[in-house]
Design a protein around this motif. Structure first.
Motif, PDB file in Angstrom:
ATOM      1  N   SER A  68      10.682 -39.027  60.373  1.00 47.36           N
ATOM      2  CA  SER A  68      11.587 -39.299  61.493  1.00 47.36           C
ATOM      3  C   SER A  68      11.626 -40.784  61.804  1.00 47.36           C
ATOM      4  CB  SER A  68      11.137 -38.507  62.724  1.00 47.36           C
ATOM      5  OG  SER A  68       9.818 -38.846  63.081  1.00 47.36           O
ATOM      6  N   HIS A  69      12.760 -41.237  62.387  1.00 47.72           N
ATOM      7  CA  HIS A  69      12.960 -42.642  62.777  1.00 47.72           C
ATOM      8  C   HIS A  69      12.813 -43.585  61.573  1.00 47.72           C
ATOM      9  CE1 HIS A  69      12.867 -41.733  67.131  1.00 47.72           C
ATOM     10  NE2 HIS A  69      11.955 -40.835  66.794  1.00 47.72           N
ATOM     11  N   GLN A  75       7.258 -26.898  53.574  1.00 49.34           N
ATOM     12  CA  GLN A  75       7.539 -25.913  54.611  1.00 49.34           C
ATOM     13  C   GLN A  75       7.957 -26.553  55.926  1.00 49.34           C
ATOM     14  OE1 GLN A  75       4.184 -23.291  55.063  1.00 49.34           O
ATOM     15  NE2 GLN A  75       4.156 -22.716  52.889  1.00 49.34           N
ATOM     16  N   TYR A  76       7.476 -27.767  56.211  1.00 53.33           N
ATOM     17  CA  TYR A  76       7.772 -28.432  57.476  1.00 53.33           C
ATOM     18  C   TYR A  76       8.370 -29.809  57.174  1.00 53.33           C
ATOM     19  CZ  TYR A  76       4.893 -24.861  59.698  1.00 53.33           C
ATOM     20  OH  TYR A  76       4.382 -23.678  60.127  1.00 53.33           O
ATOM     21  N   LEU A  77       9.548 -30.084  57.753  1.00 57.10           N
ATOM     22  CA  LEU A  77      10.245 -31.346  57.495  1.00 57.10           C
ATOM     23  C   LEU A  77      10.848 -31.850  58.787  1.00 57.10           C
ATOM     24  CD1 LEU A  77      11.373 -33.486  55.548  1.00 57.10           C
ATOM     25  CD2 LEU A  77      13.340 -31.983  55.181  1.00 57.10           C
ATOM     26  N   SER A  78      10.587 -33.128  59.099  1.00 59.33           N
ATOM     27  CA  SER A  78      11.149 -33.754  60.290  1.00 59.33           C
ATOM     28  C   SER A  78      12.050 -34.914  59.872  1.00 59.33           C
ATOM     29  CB  SER A  78      10.031 -34.274  61.210  1.00 59.33           C
ATOM     30  OG  SER A  78      10.587 -34.943  62.326  1.00 59.33           O
ATOM     31  N   LEU A  79      13.338 -34.800  60.268  1.00 60.42           N
ATOM     32  CA  LEU A  79      14.331 -35.846  60.008  1.00 60.42           C
ATOM     33  C   LEU A  79      14.876 -36.398  61.314  1.00 60.42           C
ATOM     34  CD1 LEU A  79      16.325 -33.965  57.214  1.00 60.42           C
ATOM     35  CD2 LEU A  79      14.564 -35.694  56.882  1.00 60.42           C
ATOM     36  N   ALA A  80      14.108 -36.299  62.377  1.00 62.59           N
ATOM     37  CA  ALA A  80      14.594 -36.681  63.699  1.00 62.59           C
ATOM     38  C   ALA A  80      15.011 -38.146  63.733  1.00 62.59           C
ATOM     39  CB  ALA A  80      13.513 -36.408  64.749  1.00 62.59           C
ATOM     40  N   ILE A 113      -8.427 -36.445  49.968  1.00 61.69           N
ATOM     41  CA  ILE A 113      -7.648 -36.580  51.202  1.00 61.69           C
ATOM     42  C   ILE A 113      -6.527 -35.540  51.219  1.00 61.69           C
ATOM     43  CG2 ILE A 113      -6.137 -38.357  50.218  1.00 61.69           C
ATOM     44  CD1 ILE A 113      -6.038 -39.568  53.067  1.00 61.69           C
ATOM     45  N   VAL A 114      -6.367 -34.880  52.372  1.00 64.48           N
ATOM     46  CA  VAL A 114      -5.371 -33.829  52.533  1.00 64.48           C
ATOM     47  C   VAL A 114      -4.343 -34.202  53.597  1.00 64.48           C
ATOM     48  CG1 VAL A 114      -5.023 -31.392  53.110  1.00 64.48           C
ATOM     49  CG2 VAL A 114      -7.040 -32.086  51.799  1.00 64.48           C
ATOM     50  N   HIS A 115      -4.787 -34.867  54.671  1.00 66.53           N
ATOM     51  CA  HIS A 115      -3.905 -35.223  55.790  1.00 66.53           C
ATOM     52  C   HIS A 115      -3.881 -36.748  55.938  1.00 66.53           C
ATOM     53  CE1 HIS A 115      -4.022 -30.996  57.111  1.00 66.53           C
ATOM     54  NE2 HIS A 115      -5.296 -31.051  56.779  1.00 66.53           N
ATOM     55  N   LEU A 116      -2.687 -37.309  55.991  1.00 70.60           N
ATOM     56  CA  LEU A 116      -2.526 -38.753  56.143  1.00 70.60           C
ATOM     57  C   LEU A 116      -1.456 -39.031  57.189  1.00 70.60           C
ATOM     58  CD1 LEU A 116      -3.121 -41.661  55.290  1.00 70.60           C
ATOM     59  CD2 LEU A 116      -1.410 -41.412  53.474  1.00 70.60           C
ATOM     60  N   ASN A 117      -1.822 -39.794  58.213  1.00 66.32           N
ATOM     61  CA  ASN A 117      -0.908 -40.130  59.307  1.00 66.32           C
ATOM     62  C   ASN A 117      -0.759 -41.644  59.390  1.00 66.32           C
ATOM     63  OD1 ASN A 117       0.607 -40.353  61.613  1.00 66.32           O
ATOM     64  ND2 ASN A 117      -0.747 -39.123  62.906  1.00 66.32           N
ATOM     65  N   LEU A 118       0.457 -42.141  59.088  1.00 67.65           N
ATOM     66  CA  LEU A 118       0.758 -43.577  59.157  1.00 67.65           C
ATOM     67  C   LEU A 118       1.854 -43.842  60.184  1.00 67.65           C
ATOM     68  CD1 LEU A 118       0.768 -44.348  55.329  1.00 67.65           C
ATOM     69  CD2 LEU A 118      -1.021 -44.926  56.970  1.00 67.65           C
ATOM     70  N   ARG A 119       1.928 -43.039  61.199  1.00 70.48           N
ATOM     71  CA  ARG A 119       2.994 -43.144  62.199  1.00 70.48           C
ATOM     72  C   ARG A 119       2.947 -44.502  62.916  1.00 70.48           C
ATOM     73  NH1 ARG A 119       3.658 -41.874  67.713  1.00 70.48           N
ATOM     74  NH2 ARG A 119       5.756 -41.108  68.208  1.00 70.48           N
ATOM     75  N   GLU A 166       8.485 -43.559  62.007  1.00 65.92           N
ATOM     76  CA  GLU A 166       8.602 -44.902  62.607  1.00 65.92           C
ATOM     77  C   GLU A 166       8.049 -45.992  61.691  1.00 65.92           C
ATOM     78  OE1 GLU A 166       7.061 -44.983  66.569  1.00 65.92           O
ATOM     79  OE2 GLU A 166       7.850 -42.994  67.042  1.00 65.92           O
ATOM     80  N   CYS A 167       7.929 -45.722  60.415  1.00 62.39           N
ATOM     81  CA  CYS A 167       7.521 -46.761  59.460  1.00 62.39           C
ATOM     82  C   CYS A 167       8.786 -47.451  58.940  1.00 62.39           C
ATOM     83  CB  CYS A 167       6.728 -46.155  58.303  1.00 62.39           C
ATOM     84  SG  CYS A 167       5.119 -45.491  58.795  1.00 62.39           S
TER      85      CYS A 167
END
Length: 779
Positions: free
Chosen positions: A359-360, A379-384, A302-308, A334-335
Motif C-alpha cells: 500500500s501507498h 492469500q492476503y494482498l493490500s493495494l491501498a 526468516i518468515v516475517h519481514l516488515n519494512l513499513r 509506504e516504501c
C-alpha cells in the motif's frame, strides 16, 4: 288427609284421577313453596281461577312459578302424592313375587362373581406356570452359551499367546540383525559429525571473540562472559524473554555479555524482523546496508519481514530480500523505492509469499501481472492508495495463478478503478472473503454489485468513507448469506430496508460498524435481533436510534453475547436503554454513551452495577460525584473516559479511585472542579495508570505532577494541555519518576518554558508544546 282418603269410594278415586286432582295439588304446592306469596289464600284462588279458565290440558307442575324462579327438578315427587291421596294402597309394599325375583337375582349375581373370581385365579396361575417355563428355557440356553463362550475365550487366549511368542521371536531376530547393521552405520556417522560440529563451534567462538583457553560445558560463558541471572535460567525461558524485544534492543542485549550474545543469535529470535518500529531510532535510518546485514544473517529462517515506512531503501535492499526463499509475510507499505522493477525481484525470489502489503507505493499494472504469475499461494494482498494501476492490472491479477487463492484484498483509496475493474477482479478471484474499500469516494452501487455477482463467499466488507452506495449494493452483499463483518460510515443513502434483508439472510453477522448514517432508525436494530452471534455493534452518530431500538437488540438472543456497544451521540438514548443493557448484556465489556444528553445519574449508577464492563466512555453526560461514586462499585474497570463531565469534583473522584484501584486509562479532561487533592488520592490508589488525560483541568498545579511521578511509574501517555498553573518544576518530576513516558502533550501551558520542554524531548519520544493563549473553544 291420607287417613280420611283411605276408605273412600272407588268411584271417588276414579273421579279424582280423571280430574287430575293430584296434579292440581302439586302445581299449587310448588307455586306456594317457590313463590312464597304474602297472601296464600288469594294466590290459591287466583291459580284455581286460571285452571278453571284454561282447563286441565295446560296443567304443568311449575306453571304457577315465575319463569326466572322455576326449579330444575320437581319439589314434590309422584310417590308422595300417591301416598297423600292414597290412590294405590299397595303400591309401596313389595309382593311375594318381587321377593322371589330379588332372591333369584341375588343368587345369580353371587354365582357370577364366584365364577369370575375362580376364572381369574386360574388364569393367573396358568400365566405364572408359562412364565416359569419360559424363564427355564432361557436359563438353559444362557448356560449353554456361557459354556461355549468360556471355551472360545480360552482358545482365543491360547492362540494369542502362541502368536505373541512367535512375533516376539521374530522381532528379536530382526532387532538383533538391524541393530548390528545400525551400530556400524551410527558409529561411523557419529565420528564424522562430532568432528564437523567441533570444527564449526571452534570457528563460531573465534568469531564471537571468546577465550578458547577456558572450557565451559554449559555453553553460557565463564567469568565476565555471563550474568548471574541467566546462569540459573533455562535456555528456553531466556529465549522466550528475548522474543519480546525489538531489533534495536536485541542488538544492545548482545553487548551485555558473551552468554547473552550467544542467546541473541538463536535462530528462533530471527524468524520475525520488524524494522518499522526502529526506523526512527537508528541514526542513519533503515538503509540498504542495515537490511543486507540483517537478512544475510537470518536469510534461511526468516518468515516475517516488515519494512513499513522505510524510505531510504534502494534496489540493493530488494535484491537481498529476493534471496529470502522462505519468506511468507512481507510488508513494504509506504516504501518510496517500491516500484515495478523492485517488485520484479521480490516476485521472482519470494514465490511462497502468503501476505503482501504494498500500500501507498508506486506500483503499476506490471507488478500485478508479476504477482499473478509468480505468487501462486498469495492469500492476503493490500493495494491501498496505490494510484497508478488500472482496470487492466486487476484483469492480470484475476486471470493468473496468483489470484486463485486470494482471500483478503484491500483497495482503499483506489478511486481510479471503474466498474470494469471490479468485474475483472470478480471473474478470477472467486475465493475472496474479505474486501476493504475505505476512502473510496466515488464507490457506487454498480461496482459492489459487479463484485458480488461472482464472489459468493464474502464474509467481511468495509466501505468506510463511501457516501454514494445505497440499499441496492447492501442487498447484493446480504444475498451471499455468509456476511460476518460489515463496516459503513458517513452515508446518508442507506436505510432500514437493507438491514432488514441483512438481518434475515445473514444470521452469522457478529461485527457491525455503522456510524453517522442518519437514516438508520430503530427498525434496523429490530431487524438485527435475528443475528444471534452479534458481539460488536457501533452506532455512533446515528441520531435516530432511541431507547426502543436498544431494547429490541439487547432483549433478543444476541443481547447476552454483546461485548462492545457504541452509542456515541445517539441523542435519543436515555436511562431506559441503560436499564435494559444492565439486565440483559451479561458479557458487555465496552460501552460508549458519549454526549447522550438524556442519561442521568440514575442510569450511570446502573452502569456501576454492570460487573462485566471493563471500558466505559460517558464523556459529555450529566455525571456528578454521586454517579462517579456508583461507578466505583465495579472494580473491573480498566479504561474510563469522563471527559467534559463538569459535575465531577474531588469527592467523587476520591471515592472512585479508592474502589477502582486497577484502572489503567483515565480521561479527566475538562473536569474543571478537579484539584490537587483528587490527583493525590488518584495517584496513591491507582498506581497502574498508563494513560492519563488532564487537559483543561485549570486548577491543577505542580503538586499533582509530583504525586503522579512519585508512584505511577508505568505511565506512558500524559496530556496536560491547558493546565496553566503547571511550571518547569513539574517536568523535572516527570523526568525523574516516569521513566517509561512515551508521549507528553503540553499545549497552551504558559508556565512551561521552551528550555524545559526541550529537555523532556531528549528523554520522551514524543513531546508537543506551545505557550500560546488558551483558545476560547478549548473547553
Amino acid at each position: 288427609m291420607a287417613a280420611s282418603l283411605k276408605g273412600i269410594d272407588p268411584e271417588l278415586k276414579k273421579y279424582l284421577r280423571i280430574n287430575r286432582l293430584p296434579d292440581v295439588y302439586e302445581a299449587l304446592l310448588t307455586g306456594l313453596a317457590v313463590m312464597c306469596p304474602d297472601d296464600p289464600k288469594a294466590f290459591i284462588v287466583k291459580c284455581l281461577r286460571h285452571i278453571q279458565k284454561y282447563g286441565l290440558r295446560c296443567l304443568q307442575w311449575d306453571m304457577f312459578v315465575e319463569e326466572e324462579m322455576r326449579p330444575r327438578r320437581r319439589v314434590i315427587t309422584e310417590s308422595n302424592l300417591d301416598y297423600i291421596f292414597n290412590l294405590d294402597d299397595y303400591s309401596l309394599q313389595p309382593t311375594p313375587e318381587m321377593y322371589a325375583k330379588a332372591f333369584s337375582f341375588y343368587n345369580s349375581r353371587l354365582r357370577s362373581m364366584c365364577f369370575h373370581g375362580w376364572m381369574q385365579f386360574h388364569l393367573v396361575k396358568k400365566q405364572k406356570r408359562m412364565d416359569m417355563e419360559r424363564k427355564w428355557c432361557e436359563a438353559v440356553t444362557h448356560y449353554a452359551h456361557r459354556l461355549m463362550r468360556l471355551a472360545l475365550n480360552e482358545w482365543t487366549q491360547w492362540m494369542n499367546f502362541r502368536k505373541g511368542v512367535q512375533s516376539m521371536a521374530y522381532n528379536k531376530i530382526q532387532r538383533v540383525f538391524f541393530c548390528a547393521i545400525a551400530k556400524v552405520i551410527f558409529d561411523n556417522w557419529h565420528e564424522e559429525t562430532t568432528k564437523a560440529r567441533r570444527t564449526r563451534e571452534y570457528f563460531e567462538r573465534l568469531e564471537r571473540g571468546e577465550n578458547m583457553e577456558e572450557e565451559d560445558p554449559t555453553g553460557r560463558g565463564l567469568g565476565d562472559a555471563r550474568d548471574d541471572i541467566s546462569a540459573n535460567m533455562p535456555r528456553s525461558v531466556a529465549l522466550k524473554i528475548f522474543s519480546y524485544v525489538d531489533i534495536d534492543d536485541l542488538a544492545r542485549c548482545a553487548q551485555v555479555c558473551r552468554s547473552w550474545k550467544i542467546l541473541t543469535q538463536s535462530h528462533s529470535l530471527w524468524t520475525r524482523l520488524d524494522l518499522s518500529i526502529v526506523r526512527g531510532r537508528l541514526s542513519t535510518g533503515v538503509t540498504d546496508h542495515v537490511v543486507k546485514t540483517l537478512l544475510t544473517k537470518c536469510r534461511p529462517y526468516i518468515v516475517h519481514l516488515n519494512l513499513r515506512g522505510c524510505l531510504r531503501l534502494s534496489r540493493a535492499a530488494f535484491v537481498t530480500i529476493s534471496e529470502c526463499r522462505n519468506l511468507q509475510d512481507l510488508n513494504l507499505s509506504e516504501c518510496s523505492a517500491v516500484n515495478d522493477s523492485s517488485m520484479k525481484l521480490v516476485c521472482e525470489g519470494c514465490t511462497i509469499l502468503l501476505y503482501l502489503n504494498i500500500s501507498h507505493t508506486n506500483i503499476t499494472d506490471a507488478t500485478l501481472r508479476l504477482i499473478s504469475k509468480s505468487m501462486e499461494n498469495l492469500q492476503y494482498l493490500s493495494l491501498a492508495f496505490c494510484k497508478r494501476f488500472t482496470d487492466k492490472g486487476l484483469q492480470y491479477l484475476a486471470m493468473g495463478k496468483g489470484g486463485a487463492k486470494l482471500q483478503w484484498l484491500d483497495m482503499s483509496g483506489c478511486t481510479q478503478i471503474s466498474v470494469i475493474g471490479f468485474e475483472n477482479l470478480a471473474t478470477g478471484c472467486t475465493s475472496l472473503r474479505s474486501v476493504i474499500l475505505n476512502e473510496f469516494q466515488n464507490l457506487s452501487d454498480d461496482r459492489i454489485i459487479a463484485l458480488t455477482e461472482t464472489c459468493k463467499n464474502l464474509t467481511y466488507v468495509s466501505v468506510l468513507g463511501s457516501p454514494y452506495i445505497s440499499d441496492e449494493s447492501l442487498k447484493k452483499v446480504a444475498a451471499t448469506r455468509k456476511l460476518r463483518m460489515l463496516k459503513i460510515d458517513s452515508n446518508q443513502k442507506i436505510t432500514d430496508v437493507s438491514f432488514k434483508m441483512i438481518g434475515r439472510m445473514c444470521p452469522d453477522l457478529y461485527h457491525l460498524y455503522l456510524t453517522d448514517c442518519q437514516k438508520i432508525t430503530d427498525m434496523t436494530l429490530k431487524s438485527l435481533s435475528s443475528c444471534k452471534n452479534l458481539t460488536v455493534l457501533n452506532l455512533a452518530d446515528c441520531v435516530r436510534i432511541s431507547d426502543n431500538g436498544v431494547k429490541s437488540i439487547v432483549e433478543s438472543s444476541c443481547g447476552p453475547k454483546l461485548k462492545e456497544l457504541n452509542l456515541t451521540n445517539c441523542i435519543r438514548v436515555g436511562d431506559i436503554a441503560l436499564v435494559h443493557i444492565h439486565k440483559r448484556c451479561m458479557s458487555l465489556t465496552y460501552l460508549s454513551v458519549c454526549f447522550c444528553e438524556h442519561i442521568s445519574e440514575a442510569g450511570i449508577e446502573l452502569l456501576g452495577q454492570t460487573t462485566s464492563l471493563v471500558c466505559l466512555d460517558i464523556s459529555g453526560c450529566r455525571c456528578a460525584d454521586q454517579g462517579l461514586s456508583a461507578l466505583g462499585n465495579n472494580p473491573r474497570f480498566r479504561d474510563v473516559c469522563l471527559s467534559d463531565c463538569n459535575g465531577i469534583s474531588d469527592l467523587g473522584l476520591q471515592k472512585f479511585s479508592q474502589q477502582c484501584k486497577d484502572v489503567e486509562r483515565l480521561d479527566l479532561s475538562f473536569c474543571q472542579l478537579v484539584t490537587d487533592a483528587a490527583i493525590k488520592n488518584l495517584a496513591f490508589c491507582c498506581r497502574m495508570l498508563t494513560v492519563l488525560n488532564l487537559a483543561g483541568c485549570k486548577l491543577l498545579t505542580d503538586l499533582s505532577i509530583q504525586y503522579l511521578s512519585g508512584v505511577c511509574h508505568y505511565m506512558t501517555n500524559l496530556d496536560l494541555s491547558g493546565c496553566v498553573l503547571i511550571t518547569d518544576k513539574a517536568l523535572r518530576y516527570l523526568r525523574k519518576g516516569c521513566k517509561k513516558m512515551k508521549m507528553l502533550l503540553l499545549l497552551y501551558c504558559k508556565g512551561i518554558s521552551k528550555q524545559a520542554a526541550q529537555k523532556c524531548m531528549r528523554q520522551i519520544p514524543f513531546v508537543q508544546w506551545n505557550d500560546d493563549e488558551v483558545p476560547a473553544d478549548f473547553c
